[in-house]
Write a protein that holds these residues in place. Sequence first.
Motif, PDB file in Angstrom:
ATOM      1  N   TYR B  33       0.972  -1.328   0.280  1.00 54.88           N
ATOM      2  CA  TYR B  33       0.191   0.245   0.259  1.00 54.88           C
ATOM      3  C   TYR B  33       0.833   1.683   0.242  1.00 54.88           C
ATOM      4  N   TRP B  34       0.392   2.525  -0.027  1.00 55.05           N
ATOM      5  CA  TRP B  34       1.442   3.564  -0.360  1.00 55.05           C
ATOM      6  C   TRP B  34       0.105   4.635   0.331  1.00 55.05           C
ATOM      7  N   TYR B  35       0.214   5.396   0.885  1.00 56.29           N
ATOM      8  CA  TYR B  35      -0.350   6.407   2.066  1.00 56.29           C
ATOM      9  C   TYR B  35       0.351   7.721   1.660  1.00 56.29           C
ATOM     10  N   ARG B  36      -1.027   8.864   1.664  1.00 55.62           N
ATOM     11  CA  ARG B  36       0.462  10.079   2.001  1.00 55.62           C
ATOM     12  C   ARG B  36      -0.412  10.737   3.562  1.00 55.62           C
ATOM     13  N   PRO B  39      -0.895  17.584   7.011  1.00 61.19           N
ATOM     14  CA  PRO B  39      -1.122  18.004   8.451  1.00 61.19           C
ATOM     15  C   PRO B  39      -2.072  18.134   8.418  1.00 61.19           C
ATOM     16  N   GLY B  40      -2.694  17.358   9.878  1.00 60.72           N
ATOM     17  CA  GLY B  40      -3.840  17.834  10.618  1.00 60.72           C
ATOM     18  C   GLY B  40      -4.661  16.483  10.049  1.00 60.72           C
ATOM     19  N   MET B  41      -3.921  15.942   9.413  1.00 61.88           N
ATOM     20  CA  MET B  41      -5.106  14.446   8.884  1.00 61.88           C
ATOM     21  C   MET B  41      -4.054  13.547   9.251  1.00 61.88           C
ATOM     22  N   GLY B  42      -5.313  12.194   9.722  1.00 59.41           N
ATOM     23  CA  GLY B  42      -4.452  11.002   9.608  1.00 59.41           C
ATOM     24  C   GLY B  42      -4.272  10.339   7.777  1.00 59.41           C
ATOM     25  N   LEU B  43      -3.767   9.580   7.520  1.00 53.92           N
ATOM     26  CA  LEU B  43      -2.952   9.146   6.647  1.00 53.92           C
ATOM     27  C   LEU B  43      -4.319   8.251   5.578  1.00 53.92           C
ATOM     28  N   ARG B  44      -4.002   8.698   4.818  1.00 51.78           N
ATOM     29  CA  ARG B  44      -5.409   8.592   2.876  1.00 51.78           C
ATOM     30  C   ARG B  44      -4.577   7.667   2.229  1.00 51.78           C
ATOM     31  N   LEU B  45      -5.519   6.311   1.717  1.00 54.69           N
ATOM     32  CA  LEU B  45      -4.825   5.909   0.624  1.00 54.69           C
ATOM     33  C   LEU B  45      -4.678   6.379  -0.667  1.00 54.69           C
ATOM     34  N   ILE B  46      -3.427   5.864  -1.347  1.00 53.00           N
ATOM     35  CA  ILE B  46      -3.001   6.281  -2.435  1.00 53.00           C
ATOM     36  C   ILE B  46      -3.547   5.131  -3.890  1.00 53.00           C
ATOM     37  N   HIS B  47      -2.593   4.163  -3.419  1.00 55.16           N
ATOM     38  CA  HIS B  47      -3.369   3.045  -4.340  1.00 55.16           C
ATOM     39  C   HIS B  47      -2.554   2.098  -3.805  1.00 55.16           C
ATOM     40  N   TYR B  48      -3.362   0.631  -4.197  1.00 55.93           N
ATOM     41  CA  TYR B  48      -2.298  -0.624  -3.397  1.00 55.93           C
ATOM     42  C   TYR B  48      -2.157  -1.918  -4.490  1.00 55.93           C
ATOM     43  N   SER B  49      -1.935  -2.942  -4.107  1.00 52.41           N
ATOM     44  CA  SER B  49      -1.359  -4.215  -4.822  1.00 52.41           C
ATOM     45  C   SER B  49      -1.968  -5.236  -4.072  1.00 52.41           C
ATOM     46  N   VAL B  50      -2.292  -6.035  -4.596  1.00 51.47           N
ATOM     47  CA  VAL B  50      -3.425  -7.709  -4.676  1.00 51.47           C
ATOM     48  C   VAL B  50      -1.812  -8.607  -4.265  1.00 51.47           C
ATOM     49  N   ALA B  56      -4.241  -1.076  -7.821  1.00 50.74           N
ATOM     50  CA  ALA B  56      -5.378  -0.529  -7.972  1.00 50.74           C
ATOM     51  C   ALA B  56      -5.736   0.892  -7.153  1.00 50.74           C
ATOM     52  N   LYS B  57      -6.420   1.527  -7.444  1.00 50.95           N
ATOM     53  CA  LYS B  57      -7.022   2.795  -7.439  1.00 50.95           C
ATOM     54  C   LYS B  57      -7.295   2.626  -5.655  1.00 50.95           C
ATOM     55  N   GLY B  58      -6.615   3.385  -4.850  1.00 53.85           N
ATOM     56  CA  GLY B  58      -7.582   3.836  -3.602  1.00 53.85           C
ATOM     57  C   GLY B  58      -8.038   4.548  -3.179  1.00 53.85           C
ATOM     58  N   GLU B  59      -7.952   6.151  -2.372  1.00 53.33           N
ATOM     59  CA  GLU B  59      -8.986   6.749  -1.905  1.00 53.33           C
ATOM     60  C   GLU B  59      -8.546   7.972  -2.804  1.00 53.33           C
ATOM     61  N   VAL B  60      -7.084   8.389  -2.856  1.00 54.48           N
ATOM     62  CA  VAL B  60      -6.939   9.702  -3.487  1.00 54.48           C
ATOM     63  C   VAL B  60      -5.739   9.307  -4.871  1.00 54.48           C
TER      64      VAL B  60
END
Lengths: 117, 112
Positions: B33-36, B39-50, B56-60
């Motif tokens: 997984y890749w997250y970003r 500031p002031g935010m938790g991690l958000r998922l960019i892309h992932y791989s199974v 595959a695409k994540g949240e951002v």
Amino acid sequence: AQTVTQSQPEMSVQEAETVTLSCTYDTSESDYYLFWYKQPPSRQMILVIRQEAYKQQNATENRFSVNFQKAAKSFSLKISDSQLGDAAMYFCAYRSDIIQGAQKLVFGQGTRLTINP
Amino acid sequence: NAGVTQTPKFRVLKTGQSMTLLCAQDMNHEYMYWYRQDPGMGLRLIHYSVGEGTTAKGEVPDGYNVSRLKKQNFLLGLESAAPSQTSVYFCASTGKGNQPQHFGDGTRLSIL
């Protein structure tokens, strides 16, 4: 979509005292996992504790314990006998299963914990 | 035990430049997984791989591409960097079952 909310941007506690960090979440799933991660200034993401929703017993790891209220969708972290090394940003996270076994972690905004000597 | 290793740890780019962030894990994990983290935010998922060869695409996902040519490596690419991509990037991996995600130490990326 699942959401996680940490309503306390900052908390402080005296060394050796107890502090509780709050977390609420929203989901329509019945089985899921919840986590607390610690992020010290070194930027590492360190798993503190996890809770499986189908287990009614609250998880405990040494000085760290949770109060899991499934019906209220609440998942608070209690740190007992606070130590200077506990100072960090703490993130609550919800694990959502995506496809083919992949997991998506949904994080709260974080709570910065300061320990006063 | 190395776990999850991210390179580089810091990087400064100019707007429009491209770069690739490398994530390597030595635990034979299936999922990466890749997250970003902003500031002031938790991690958000960019892309992932199974698995190897799949992504595959994540949240951002916008503005990023990924590749997983080898099971142990997961690359995150910025083709034309923008200031909005200034962030701390985390890679994570996990095996099959109910294992927690193991995180790398993060890459701080600044785009001027």
